[in-house]
Design an enzyme around this catalytic site. Sequence first.
Site, PDB file in Angstrom:
ATOM      1  CB  CYS A   2      67.114  15.840  44.024  1.00 14.29           C
ATOM      2  SG  CYS A   2      67.748  16.308  42.416  1.00 14.29           S
ATOM      3  NE  ARG A  27      63.130  17.625  48.323  1.00 14.90           N
ATOM      4  CZ  ARG A  27      63.155  18.885  48.789  1.00 14.90           C
ATOM      5  NH1 ARG A  27      62.151  19.329  49.489  1.00 14.90           N
ATOM      6  NH2 ARG A  27      64.159  19.679  48.522  1.00 14.90           N
ATOM      7  CD1 TRP A  72      62.132  17.544  38.349  1.00 17.52           C
ATOM      8  CD2 TRP A  72      63.514  19.297  38.519  1.00 17.52           C
ATOM      9  NE1 TRP A  72      61.626  18.568  37.584  1.00 17.52           N
ATOM     10  CE2 TRP A  72      62.456  19.647  37.645  1.00 17.52           C
ATOM     11  CE3 TRP A  72      64.504  20.250  38.758  1.00 17.52           C
ATOM     12  CZ2 TRP A  72      62.363  20.904  37.028  1.00 17.52           C
ATOM     13  CZ3 TRP A  72      64.408  21.504  38.153  1.00 17.52           C
ATOM     14  CH2 TRP A  72      63.346  21.806  37.308  1.00 17.52           C
ATOM     15  CG  ASN A  98      68.054  19.261  46.504  1.00 15.09           C
ATOM     16  OD1 ASN A  98      67.913  19.569  45.333  1.00 15.09           O
ATOM     17  ND2 ASN A  98      67.372  19.831  47.483  1.00 15.09           N
ATOM     18  N   GLY A  99      70.662  20.190  44.562  1.00 15.71           N
ATOM     19  CA  GLY A  99      71.168  21.548  44.333  1.00 15.71           C
ATOM     20  C   GLY A  99      72.128  21.555  43.170  1.00 15.71           C
ATOM     21  CD  GLU A 467      46.835  28.971  40.906  1.00 13.83           C
ATOM     22  OE1 GLU A 467      46.990  27.815  41.347  1.00 13.83           O
ATOM     23  OE2 GLU A 467      47.790  29.677  40.517  1.00 13.83           O
ATOM     24  CE  LYS A 471      47.169  24.654  41.112  1.00 11.91           C
ATOM     25  NZ  LYS A 471      48.230  25.591  40.865  1.00 11.91           N
ATOM     26  CD  GLU A 474      50.874  23.673  38.208  1.00 14.74           C
ATOM     27  OE1 GLU A 474      50.160  24.291  39.016  1.00 14.74           O
ATOM     28  OE2 GLU A 474      52.098  23.483  38.374  1.00 14.74           O
ATOM     29  CG  HIS A 490      43.574  46.246  23.903  1.00 10.78           C
ATOM     30  ND1 HIS A 490      43.390  47.462  23.289  1.00 10.78           N
ATOM     31  CD2 HIS A 490      42.844  46.273  25.050  1.00 10.78           C
ATOM     32  CE1 HIS A 490      42.601  48.214  24.053  1.00 10.78           C
ATOM     33  NE2 HIS A 490      42.264  47.518  25.115  1.00 10.78           N
ATOM     34  CE  LYS A 585      53.504  21.224  46.908  1.00 12.50           C
ATOM     35  NZ  LYS A 585      52.228  21.572  46.287  1.00 12.50           N
TER      36      LYS A 585
HETATM   37  C1  AGP Z   1      51.907  25.457  41.572  1.00 10.68           C
HETATM   38  O1  AGP Z   1      50.925  24.518  41.316  1.00 10.68           O
HETATM   39  C2  AGP Z   1      53.223  25.092  41.145  1.00 10.68           C
HETATM   40  N1  AGP Z   1      53.625  23.912  41.743  1.00 10.68           N
HETATM   41  C3  AGP Z   1      54.266  26.182  41.295  1.00 10.68           C
HETATM   42  O2  AGP Z   1      53.903  27.236  40.456  1.00 10.68           O
HETATM   43  C4  AGP Z   1      54.445  26.745  42.711  1.00 10.68           C
HETATM   44  O3  AGP Z   1      53.349  27.510  43.075  1.00 10.68           O
HETATM   45  C5  AGP Z   1      55.686  27.640  42.696  1.00 10.68           C
HETATM   46  O4  AGP Z   1      56.789  26.849  42.342  1.00 10.68           O
HETATM   47  C6  AGP Z   1      55.913  28.295  44.052  1.00 10.68           C
HETATM   48  O5  AGP Z   1      56.174  27.336  45.001  1.00 10.68           O
HETATM   49  P1  AGP Z   1      56.208  27.783  46.533  1.00 10.68           P
HETATM   50  O6  AGP Z   1      54.838  28.270  46.913  1.00 10.68           O
HETATM   51  O7  AGP Z   1      56.611  26.543  47.272  1.00 10.68           O
HETATM   52  O8  AGP Z   1      57.242  28.866  46.667  1.00 10.68           O
END
Ligand code: AGP
Length: 590
Positions: A2, A27, A72, A98-99, A467, A471, A474, A490, A585
Amino acid sequence: MCGIIAYKGKENATSIVINGLKHLEYRGYDSWGIVYLNNQKAHLLKKVGKIGEFQGLNKLSNSSVAIGHTRWATHGKVSVVNSHPHFSSDKHIFVVHNGIVENYKELKEELIKKDHHFVSETDTEVIPHLIEEYRKNNSFVASCEKTFRRLKGLFAIVVLDKETGEIIGTRKGSPLVMGIGDKGLFLASDVPAFLNKTNKVIFLDDGDMVHIIDAGTYKIKNLSSKKILKKKIDIIKWKQEEAEKGKYPHFMIKEIREIPEAIEKAVCQDNQKLSLIADLIKKSPNLFFVACGTAGHACLAGQYLFSSVGKHTGFSAASEFKNFLPTLDKKTLLIAVSQSGETIDAIEAVKRAKEKGLKVLSLVNVMGSTLTRISDYVLMINAGSEKCVLATKSYLSQLSLIILLFYSIFNQSKKGEKDLKKISRQINQLLESKLFISKIKKLARKLSSTKHIYVIGRSYNFPTTLETALKIKEGCYIHTEAFAGGELKHGVIALIEKGTPCIIHLSKGEEEENTLINAMELKSRGAYIIGIGNKKQKDFDFFIEVPEVEEFLSPLVNIIPILLLSYYIALEKGIDPDKPRNLAKSVTVK
Ligand code: AGP
């Protein structure tokens, strides 16, 4: 994860907190809330949805003290009653958090026996009730301190006392920074929340407790001692506009356009520090990379790179690291990579490694973040503020710094800088090419209605396939599966039907031929082949040209069309590219 923010001062706390929350929205954005004091009355406003869409600021009265939260959800569904701030039964104590409070159930049972009545499903609500309970015989400060000592878990908490108008904040594992303004004091999960008001920042340590008494008076102590601390004030170089969209409709496309500059900044390192780290790597018999998500894919490319010169190099997703720790000895150098520096699994992996006596090097983007403070060595990736939940420029910065470190162990850092700056210019040409962009938009229109996409690549392009899949998953909510070309026969090839879109990552090198054979095998099963490389091939139904580079540098160029593709497919599907559903994020809770 959050976002929390608080302000006490001479300016309008209501608007400062509302605007601060808008800067923290990346966040967590399923609900939000604020409480502000005006004429000794506490005004509480909580809403489900994104604060970014809130236009009612002018209906809220001014105030000199306020705290706010963007959520969140972890404990309790997305609802107004579960959103923060939470409050005590006498509505004198308000809390944003937050947490996670791991022992909230037992605390709740204890308080219910003392006639406390709970209205939400959250873990957070026990905090204002526990403070209220202690408040019966203690001061506000002592009540907060006693409460914080009883909470288990990782958290950042800010408390507002309606009676005194004072604010108290503390952190344990989750980020909390203090802002020293000319007209007031700030507490927030991250600097961008108040960067438009001050760039004077105190990075708080675990166990620190901040007591904001008035607009210019505060006391900091750590729960481990009674002593009042004099904490260092850091000056943040980032500009607020960096954290703004500027002329761009979304942070994602802004941050993609900032990739060339981010690469240049990533390789702009203190040479002395760089050679010290290069020596450290040279002297370490084993290297082990850990990270999550996108940062993990940069680490995998790092594993390929250092292994290619016989350096024993391991990698695991940070959440799985504990399974490999028994194989690592004190001579192993752990390399943790993270944009936010707050990803809980990466922090836990580092703590486990340090307990075993390993040295830790962290590559991080956010200054003052937890990883930068618990690691033995830190190199900043200098990508600047990254607000879009999808990591874009930070990935290129992570890759560039790892590649620069590779050059440095051969005392070739100057050549490394030169080669990487050349690539940043080539990427800039791609991003400025209208033809290139229109081609990606055309492919985005074609793929936006598809249900499944498969991605193949070999050697250094395997991390790129992973990657690519992340992308598109997500950012576009399309099931996308990545696999090493050699795994095709395989099993995975059974999924290929007529028209199944398959993205093929190619680069000059040993594996080029084998990858082309894979493309042919897919084509013969009816797949629609999307080739990304430096030469058009006969089996390609759609070709996206990227600059020809050395194979080990290809992850830097092959991902560029994918970042744009994810952005334009998201637009085609009406998805908010900056805030995809169910994500945040950085992930600060397990
Ligand atoms: C990537 O687009 C995502 N937001 C997520 O996988 C991110 O890379 C992952 O949570 C790691 O975050 P960080 O680099 O802040 O540790």
